[in-house]
Design a protein around this motif. Structure first.
Motif, PDB file in Angstrom:
ATOM      1  N   MET A  27     -35.347  -4.782  35.620  1.00  0.00           N
ATOM      2  CA  MET A  27     -35.928  -4.031  34.780  1.00  0.00           C
ATOM      3  C   MET A  27     -34.696  -3.565  33.799  1.00  0.00           C
ATOM      4  N   ASP A  28     -34.779  -3.338  32.529  1.00  0.00           N
ATOM      5  CA  ASP A  28     -33.964  -2.772  31.718  1.00  0.00           C
ATOM      6  C   ASP A  28     -33.551  -1.325  32.094  1.00  0.00           C
ATOM      7  N   THR A  29     -32.535  -1.209  33.011  1.00  0.00           N
ATOM      8  CA  THR A  29     -32.178   0.391  33.365  1.00  0.00           C
ATOM      9  C   THR A  29     -30.765   0.326  33.813  1.00  0.00           C
ATOM     10  N   SER A  30     -30.488   1.426  34.112  1.00  0.00           N
ATOM     11  CA  SER A  30     -28.968   1.353  34.571  1.00  0.00           C
ATOM     12  C   SER A  30     -28.859   2.759  35.532  1.00  0.00           C
ATOM     13  N   ASP A  31     -27.657   2.499  36.584  1.00  0.00           N
ATOM     14  CA  ASP A  31     -27.595   3.630  37.480  1.00  0.00           C
ATOM     15  C   ASP A  31     -27.240   4.805  36.915  1.00  0.00           C
ATOM     16  N   GLU A  32     -26.465   4.787  35.597  1.00  0.00           N
ATOM     17  CA  GLU A  32     -26.097   5.967  35.032  1.00  0.00           C
ATOM     18  C   GLU A  32     -27.285   6.780  34.404  1.00  0.00           C
ATOM     19  N   TRP A  33     -28.147   5.846  33.900  1.00  0.00           N
ATOM     20  CA  TRP A  33     -29.465   6.596  33.365  1.00  0.00           C
ATOM     21  C   TRP A  33     -30.473   7.375  34.284  1.00  0.00           C
ATOM     22  N   ILE A  34     -30.421   6.725  35.267  1.00  0.00           N
ATOM     23  CA  ILE A  34     -31.214   7.083  36.279  1.00  0.00           C
ATOM     24  C   ILE A  34     -30.450   8.414  37.018  1.00  0.00           C
ATOM     25  N   GLY A 154     -42.574  -0.351  33.372  1.00  0.00           N
ATOM     26  CA  GLY A 154     -43.002   0.586  33.955  1.00  0.00           C
ATOM     27  C   GLY A 154     -41.509   1.442  34.531  1.00  0.00           C
ATOM     28  N   ARG A 155     -40.735   1.312  33.850  1.00  0.00           N
ATOM     29  CA  ARG A 155     -39.266   1.746  34.320  1.00  0.00           C
ATOM     30  C   ARG A 155     -39.449   3.368  34.515  1.00  0.00           C
ATOM     31  N   ASN A 156     -40.077   4.167  33.427  1.00  0.00           N
ATOM     32  CA  ASN A 156     -39.819   5.520  33.620  1.00  0.00           C
ATOM     33  C   ASN A 156     -40.547   6.084  34.757  1.00  0.00           C
ATOM     34  N   SER A 158     -41.175   3.667  37.728  1.00  0.00           N
ATOM     35  CA  SER A 158     -40.927   2.999  39.005  1.00  0.00           C
ATOM     36  C   SER A 158     -39.540   3.393  39.505  1.00  0.00           C
ATOM     37  N   VAL A 159     -38.586   3.944  38.901  1.00  0.00           N
ATOM     38  CA  VAL A 159     -37.308   4.167  39.120  1.00  0.00           C
ATOM     39  C   VAL A 159     -37.452   5.492  39.894  1.00  0.00           C
ATOM     40  N   ILE A 160     -38.394   6.248  39.980  1.00  0.00           N
ATOM     41  CA  ILE A 160     -38.613   7.522  40.514  1.00  0.00           C
ATOM     42  C   ILE A 160     -39.094   7.606  41.717  1.00  0.00           C
ATOM     43  N   PHE A 161     -39.949   6.548  42.231  1.00  0.00           N
ATOM     44  CA  PHE A 161     -40.775   7.086  43.256  1.00  0.00           C
ATOM     45  C   PHE A 161     -39.963   6.096  44.530  1.00  0.00           C
ATOM     46  N   GLY A 162     -40.298   6.929  45.749  1.00  0.00           N
ATOM     47  CA  GLY A 162     -39.935   6.323  46.840  1.00  0.00           C
ATOM     48  C   GLY A 162     -40.898   6.337  47.984  1.00  0.00           C
ATOM     49  N   ASN A 242     -49.490   5.965  35.220  1.00  0.00           N
ATOM     50  CA  ASN A 242     -49.224   6.351  33.691  1.00  0.00           C
ATOM     51  C   ASN A 242     -48.554   7.757  33.808  1.00  0.00           C
ATOM     52  N   MET A 243     -47.471   7.789  33.054  1.00  0.00           N
ATOM     53  CA  MET A 243     -46.865   9.122  32.854  1.00  0.00           C
ATOM     54  C   MET A 243     -46.121   9.587  31.512  1.00  0.00           C
ATOM     55  N   ASP A 244     -46.363  10.544  31.146  1.00  0.00           N
ATOM     56  CA  ASP A 244     -45.826  11.168  29.918  1.00  0.00           C
ATOM     57  C   ASP A 244     -44.988  12.117  30.508  1.00  0.00           C
ATOM     58  N   ALA A 247     -43.721  15.674  29.026  1.00  0.00           N
ATOM     59  CA  ALA A 247     -44.675  16.623  29.089  1.00  0.00           C
ATOM     60  C   ALA A 247     -44.943  17.193  30.503  1.00  0.00           C
ATOM     61  N   VAL A 248     -44.743  16.587  31.539  1.00  0.00           N
ATOM     62  CA  VAL A 248     -44.912  16.911  32.776  1.00  0.00           C
ATOM     63  C   VAL A 248     -43.695  17.868  33.380  1.00  0.00           C
ATOM     64  N   PHE A 249     -42.563  17.324  32.791  1.00  0.00           N
ATOM     65  CA  PHE A 249     -41.099  18.206  32.956  1.00  0.00           C
ATOM     66  C   PHE A 249     -41.363  19.504  32.486  1.00  0.00           C
ATOM     67  N   GLN A 281     -39.560  17.222  45.232  1.00  0.00           N
ATOM     68  CA  GLN A 281     -38.431  16.368  44.872  1.00  0.00           C
ATOM     69  C   GLN A 281     -38.946  15.560  43.948  1.00  0.00           C
ATOM     70  N   ALA A 282     -39.318  15.929  42.828  1.00  0.00           N
ATOM     71  CA  ALA A 282     -39.562  15.150  41.365  1.00  0.00           C
ATOM     72  C   ALA A 282     -38.654  14.597  40.686  1.00  0.00           C
ATOM     73  N   ASN A 283     -37.446  15.662  40.387  1.00  0.00           N
ATOM     74  CA  ASN A 283     -36.555  15.412  39.464  1.00  0.00           C
ATOM     75  C   ASN A 283     -35.590  16.353  39.963  1.00  0.00           C
ATOM     76  N   GLY A 309     -35.585   9.591  46.214  1.00  0.00           N
ATOM     77  CA  GLY A 309     -36.430   9.542  45.270  1.00  0.00           C
ATOM     78  C   GLY A 309     -37.577  10.524  45.288  1.00  0.00           C
ATOM     79  N   ASN A 310     -38.778  10.208  44.473  1.00  0.00           N
ATOM     80  CA  ASN A 310     -39.815  11.207  44.660  1.00  0.00           C
ATOM     81  C   ASN A 310     -40.861  10.473  45.568  1.00  0.00           C
ATOM     82  N   THR A 311     -40.860  11.288  46.797  1.00  0.00           N
ATOM     83  CA  THR A 311     -41.972  10.451  47.833  1.00  0.00           C
ATOM     84  C   THR A 311     -43.248  11.269  47.609  1.00  0.00           C
TER      85      THR A 311
HETATM   86  N1  ACO Z   1     -34.118   3.375  32.560  1.00  0.00           N
HETATM   87  C1  ACO Z   1     -33.673   3.334  31.341  1.00  0.00           C
HETATM   88  N2  ACO Z   1     -34.353   3.975  30.240  1.00  0.00           N
HETATM   89  C2  ACO Z   1     -35.370   4.606  30.314  1.00  0.00           C
HETATM   90  C3  ACO Z   1     -35.915   4.531  31.729  1.00  0.00           C
HETATM   91  C4  ACO Z   1     -35.144   3.812  32.730  1.00  0.00           C
HETATM   92  N3  ACO Z   1     -35.744   3.770  34.005  1.00  0.00           N
HETATM   93  N4  ACO Z   1     -37.233   5.215  31.615  1.00  0.00           N
HETATM   94  C5  ACO Z   1     -37.355   5.693  30.240  1.00  0.00           C
HETATM   95  N5  ACO Z   1     -36.144   5.215  29.624  1.00  0.00           N
HETATM   96  C6  ACO Z   1     -35.869   5.602  28.364  1.00  0.00           C
HETATM   97  C7  ACO Z   1     -37.221   5.737  27.271  1.00  0.00           C
HETATM   98  O1  ACO Z   1     -37.668   4.696  26.955  1.00  0.00           O
HETATM   99  C8  ACO Z   1     -36.740   6.560  26.212  1.00  0.00           C
HETATM  100  O2  ACO Z   1     -35.902   5.664  25.172  1.00  0.00           O
HETATM  101  P1  ACO Z   1     -36.320   5.836  23.693  1.00  0.00           P
HETATM  102  O3  ACO Z   1     -35.576   7.257  23.590  1.00  0.00           O
HETATM  103  O4  ACO Z   1     -35.530   4.699  23.041  1.00  0.00           O
HETATM  104  O5  ACO Z   1     -37.740   5.972  23.436  1.00  0.00           O
HETATM  105  C9  ACO Z   1     -35.693   7.324  26.869  1.00  0.00           C
HETATM  106  O6  ACO Z   1     -35.111   6.763  27.941  1.00  0.00           O
HETATM  107  C10 ACO Z   1     -36.072   8.769  26.983  1.00  0.00           C
HETATM  108  O7  ACO Z   1     -37.352   8.804  27.929  1.00  0.00           O
HETATM  109  P2  ACO Z   1     -37.863  10.304  28.451  1.00  0.00           P
HETATM  110  O8  ACO Z   1     -39.176   9.844  28.842  1.00  0.00           O
HETATM  111  O9  ACO Z   1     -38.100  11.150  27.008  1.00  0.00           O
HETATM  112  O10 ACO Z   1     -36.701  10.626  29.490  1.00  0.00           O
HETATM  113  P3  ACO Z   1     -36.857  11.899  30.231  1.00  0.00           P
HETATM  114  O11 ACO Z   1     -35.201  12.584  29.998  1.00  0.00           O
HETATM  115  O12 ACO Z   1     -37.833  12.934  30.071  1.00  0.00           O
HETATM  116  O13 ACO Z   1     -36.724  11.360  31.741  1.00  0.00           O
HETATM  117  C11 ACO Z   1     -38.357  11.354  33.515  1.00  0.00           C
HETATM  118  C12 ACO Z   1     -37.756  10.613  32.227  1.00  0.00           C
HETATM  119  C13 ACO Z   1     -37.295  11.104  34.497  1.00  0.00           C
HETATM  120  C14 ACO Z   1     -39.622  10.860  33.756  1.00  0.00           C
HETATM  121  C15 ACO Z   1     -38.563  12.926  33.305  1.00  0.00           C
HETATM  122  O14 ACO Z   1     -39.358  13.065  32.060  1.00  0.00           O
HETATM  123  C16 ACO Z   1     -39.479  13.504  34.468  1.00  0.00           C
HETATM  124  O15 ACO Z   1     -38.915  13.510  35.576  1.00  0.00           O
HETATM  125  N6  ACO Z   1     -40.600  14.112  34.328  1.00  0.00           N
HETATM  126  C17 ACO Z   1     -41.153  14.622  35.205  1.00  0.00           C
HETATM  127  C18 ACO Z   1     -41.776  13.806  36.305  1.00  0.00           C
HETATM  128  C19 ACO Z   1     -42.511  14.753  37.491  1.00  0.00           C
HETATM  129  O16 ACO Z   1     -42.380  15.721  37.750  1.00  0.00           O
HETATM  130  N7  ACO Z   1     -43.611  14.051  37.793  1.00  0.00           N
HETATM  131  C20 ACO Z   1     -44.378  14.834  38.657  1.00  0.00           C
HETATM  132  C21 ACO Z   1     -44.569  14.436  39.941  1.00  0.00           C
HETATM  133  S1  ACO Z   1     -45.134  12.636  39.993  1.00  0.00           S
HETATM  134  C22 ACO Z   1     -46.685  12.701  40.608  1.00  0.00           C
HETATM  135  O17 ACO Z   1     -47.482  13.876  40.604  1.00  0.00           O
HETATM  136  C23 ACO Z   1     -47.463  11.540  41.010  1.00  0.00           C
END
Ligand code: ACO
Length: 353
Positions: A27-34, A154-156, A158-162, A242-244, A247-249, A281-283, A309-311
């Motif tokens: 997927m289009d992502t990077s170590d720095e972003w994650i 699904g990168r937002n 997929s990169v989180i979960f383990g 699916n996740m916003d 909003a969750v944060f 451990q969500a973030n 990651g987030n297990t």
């Molecule tokens: N790699 C690179 N870029 C990405 C990635 C990725 N993996 N994922 C998203 N982006 C991009 C987006 O497309 C967006 O790009 P755009 O600005 O061009 O539109 C940009 O990065 C910013 O996206 P956001 O979603 O606003 O990023 P955010 O800083 O909020 O980080 C994250 C996303 C890590 C998901 C964060 O919002 C978070 O941790 N939220 C809470 C998650 C959580 O607690 N979940 C609950 C537990 S899970 C459960 O209960 C099942």
């Protein structure tokens, strides 16, 4: 009323390490972003064929049971928390009962996602307090790697979960009640279903788009199975979470400190009394925000999201077990567990170790 205590604890993580660099191949992502957005460096993925949510839970359970000084045959109830069960039904609890050749005891599955383990612990705590059971096995386990969208779409998520599992054995304690006595002092459970769909996996499911207000079809025998799971749903990635995220944060950073404070206030304690906070451990940024809000020093908060990651349901017991194994939790310490996730649901447990 008898208080319950954690008599044994264990965790299991798969051997296979998947780094942020590995994810870049798909997927289009990077170590720095994650790392910058989540703190995660790597996570573990279960063996594709040999490991399931249940088998990992069983490995963690074996350690917890041995450390409690009992055998699987002594367990008289199982509570299993997961959002990634081996089967849609039956739940994982019965599979643990079978795998560990236990007696024909009760087995309950809890579906509260990231707060699943704390909910499960609370359920077990009530059974011990009432004297109904004496050795309860509580497990949180997830095999996320089988249910993630490994494309850029699904990168937002997929990169989180383990993957991984944690388990505890709860037993009655005879110590005095009050904040000084050993065991679980209190648990606090909450939910707000208003935002249920912003962190959800929609299908397979029986909602038939009810919640998205699309017209509900008349009974059509041929269509019924398709409404549960169809090729179109798969094409639309509805079989993936699916996740916003933002909003969750925003909600998590409000509710987590709140539910920690609730547990302290109920027991006449303050944040200064906390020896160790184990946040879900969500973030890493969420955990750091909570730490700041509660004015806790670094040595009073345990994080390991960098490695795993987030297990989800497994995150709290894995972190609790690691912190204890590293000598960061000692007898008499005040330990607070706090989790927030899909539902929304959130919860805390205050424990005198
Ligand atoms: N790699 C690179 N870029 C990405 C990635 C990725 N993996 N994922 C998203 N982006 C991009 C987006 O497309 C967006 O790009 P755009 O600005 O061009 O539109 C940009 O990065 C910013 O996206 P956001 O979603 O606003 O990023 P955010 O800083 O909020 O980080 C994250 C996303 C890590 C998901 C964060 O919002 C978070 O941790 N939220 C809470 C998650 C959580 O607690 N979940 C609950 C537990 S899970 C459960 O209960 C099942």
């Amino acid at each position: 009323m008898q208080r319950s205590k954690i008599a044994g604890i264990g965790y299991y993580v798969p051997k296979n390490i998947f780094t942020n660099e590995d994810l870049k191949k798909y997927m289009d992502t990077s170590d720095e972003w994650i790392q910058e957005r989540t703190g995660i460096k790597e996570r573990r993925y279960a063996d594709r064929l040999g490991e399931t949510t249940t088998t990992m839970g069983v490995e963690a359970a074996k350690i917890a049971i041995e450390r409690a000084g009992i055998t699987p045959q002594d367990i008289d109830f199982i509570v299993f928390a997961t959002l990634s069960p081996d089967y849609y039904f039956p739940g994982c609890g019965v599979l643990v009962q079978r795998a560990l050749k236990m007696k024909e005891i009760g087995a309950l599955d809890v579906r509260n996602q990231c707060s699943g383990f704390v909910y499960a612990l609370s359920v077990a705590d009530q059974f011990i307090k009432t004297g109904m059971y004496r050795n309860i096995l509580v497990i949180g386990s997830e095999k996320h790697s089988f249910g993630l969208d490994f494309t850029t779409r699904g990168r937002n998520i997929s990169v989180i979960f383990g993957d991984g599992a944690g388990a505890v054995v709860l037993q009655p304690t005879q110590t005095s009640t009050g904040p000084g006595g050993q065991g679980i002092l209190s648990t606090h459970l909450h939910s707000d279903g208003e935002s249920a769909e912003i962190l959800a996996m929609y299908n397979p499911g029986t909602h038939a788009n009810h919640w998205t207000a699309q017209p509900v079809a008349k009974f059509d025998a041929a269509e019924m199975g398709q409404m549960f799971m169809s090729h179109a749903m798969i094409d639309e990635a509805q079989n993936f979470p699916n996740m916003d995220g933002p909003a969750v944060f925003k909600k998590a950073v409000i509710k987590l400190p709140e539910v920690v404070m609730e547990s302290l206030t109920q027991n006449g304690l303050t944040t200064a009394d906390i020896d160790m906070l184990i946040p879900h451990q969500a973030n890493l940024r969420i955990a750091q925000f909570v730490q700041q809000k509660l004015h806790l020093s670094d040595d009073k908060v345990y994080n390991n999201i960098q490695k795993y990651g987030n297990t989800t349901a497994a995150s709290v017991p894995i972190a609790l077990c690691e912190a204890w194994e590293q000598g960061k939790i000692k007898e008499g310490d005040l330990v607070c567990l706090a989790a927030f996730g899909s539902g929304f649901t959130w919860a805390s447990a205050l424990i005198r170790w």
